[in-house]
Design an enzyme around this catalytic site. Structure first.
Site, short mmCIF file in Angstrom:
data_model
loop_
_atom_site.label_atom_id
_atom_site.label_comp_id
_atom_site.label_asym_id
_atom_site.label_seq_id
_atom_site.Cartn_x
_atom_site.Cartn_y
_atom_site.Cartn_z
N THR A 204 17.78 32.91 11.33
CA THR A 204 18.48 34.18 11.08
C THR A 204 18.08 34.77 9.74
OG1 THR A 204 20.39 33.63 12.48
CG2 THR A 204 20.74 35.24 10.73
N GLY B 17 19.38 30.22 15.45
CA GLY B 17 19.64 29.17 14.49
C GLY B 17 19.94 29.78 13.13
N CYS B 18 20.55 28.98 12.26
CA CYS B 18 20.92 29.50 10.94
C CYS B 18 19.71 29.81 10.07
CB CYS B 18 21.85 28.51 10.24
SG CYS B 18 21.25 26.80 10.19
N TYR B 19 18.76 28.88 9.99
CA TYR B 19 17.56 29.14 9.20
C TYR B 19 16.77 30.34 9.75
CZ TYR B 19 17.92 24.66 6.61
OH TYR B 19 18.30 23.63 5.79
N ILE C 56 22.85 33.92 3.57
CA ILE C 56 23.85 33.99 4.64
C ILE C 56 24.77 32.78 4.53
CG2 ILE C 56 22.30 35.18 6.24
CD1 ILE C 56 21.99 32.50 7.76
#
Length: 348
Positions: free
Chosen positions: A155, A151-153, A314
């Site tokens: 990462t 997931g983005c968070y 990011i």
């Protein structure tokens, strides 16, 4: 050089569209199919005009068997809970899968049920899938048939914490993760809460203490530490298109100064092209990673209160989704890890 044939399921959403944008210029692959239930029969350029003249792909309906016949690698940019059944069918055909949904990230089906409110539809796939955070799991990804894209968070959070946890610098209790994300993190859909006038000129926290990325973060940090780790994670929505800034607060267990902390991060991520540990005095800025697969990391020691503060930035659609998925594909298929991804940030 023979090009790898790839397909993208769910290629009209933000993550799928970004995957397509990066893949159509990737020198090692050929995109042979893109699916969209809403745009079936229409050129990809009708959904993403910026791709006009770069691809003649026509959206098709999602047919797992058809995709498996066309492609060697299939990217699944599908909604959560709908991706696993598609992955199961493609997996049976012996094709490689990179799943951008959350369906295969949690290794414990019981934890999945707790956070998603239902039984996992294909628990057998969980055992076969590797968690695709390349800087941490690189050796396990190579040659694998199923990769679950982080997931983005998680990462930004995991990459920020990994050196501290592996070197046992911090107390594992009391970790606080504060993340702020652009609107594209919510997906490409029409929802009152994400309309321009609803989010512009405002910042709000959401899903405090109950966000589904929490168990994913805790799972991976626990694997790194060898013991159970719990965190306080609070996401925020901010009025920008893309990007995530994560600020992590930890309590120091081993005394360390800022110079040595910086050196620790530089050593830990030595040779990891997409991790940029910023020189002392510099802090991450989301605009510096916009449109890229980079993760910028800044570290500070607050001796007055005995804390280490780590900040990561990011692009949620890049390193937080499509860019990382392609990085995983490169590793899986034996290509150069950076292939098709060494792009400078978009600025301003």
């Amino acid at each position: 050089m023979k090009k790898i044939k790839v397909a993208i399921a769910g290629a009209s959403g933000y993550a799928g569209g970004e995957t397509l944008r990066l893949l159509i210029t990737h020198p090692g692959v050929k995109v042979v199919a893109a699916t969209s239930e809403k745009s079936e029969g229409k050129p990809v350029s009708t959904t993403f005009p910026a791709l006009s003249g770069l691809t003649d792909l026509i959206y098709e309906t999602l047919d797992p068997e058809k995709l498996a016949k066309k492609a060697e690698v299939v990217f699944l940019a599908l909604p959560h809970k709908t991706s696993a059944p598609v992955a199961a069918m493609i997996h049976k055909k012996g094709k490689k899968i990179i799943d951008l949904s959350s369906d295969l990230r949690l290794k414990d089906a019981g934890v999945y049920k707790k956070w998603y409110g239902e039984e996992h539809s294909h628990p057998e796939l969980i055992k076969n899938a590797v968690y695709g955070l390349p800087e941490i799991k690189g050796k396990k990804i190579k040659g694998k048939n199923i990769v679950s894209n982080p997931g983005c968070y998680p990462t930004g959070a995991i990459l920020g914490l990994a050196p501290l946890i592996e070197e046992a610098i911090i107390n594992l209790k009391g970790i606080v993760i504060d993340s702020k994300s652009g609107i594209s993190g919510a997906g490409r859909n029409i929802d009152l809460g994400y309309l321009f006038s609803e989010v512009n000129e405002g910042v709000k926290a959401y899903k405090v203490g109950v966000h589904r990325h929490t168990p994913e973060i805790e799972q991976e940090l626990s694997l790194l530490s060898g013991e159970k780790v719990n965190v306080s994670f609070t996401p925020h929505l901010i009025p920008m298109d893309r990007g995530i800034l994560t600020t992590i607060y930890t309590n120091i267990k081993k005394d360390i100064n800022e110079k040595n902390l910086f050196s620790l991060y530089k050593r830990y991520y030595s040779g990891k092209t997409f991790i940029r540990v910023l020189e002392q005095g510099r802090l991450p800025f989301t605009k510096d990673v916009r449109g890229t697969n980079f993760c910028d990391i800044g570290v500070k020691v607050d001796q007055r209160v005995g804390r280490i503060i780590v900040i990561t930035a990011i692009d949620n659609l890049g390193k937080g989704a499509a860019g990382q998925a392609i990085q995983n594909m490169n590793i899986m298929m034996g290509l150069k890890e950076t292939e098709g991804l060494l792009l400078p940030g978009l600025f301003p």
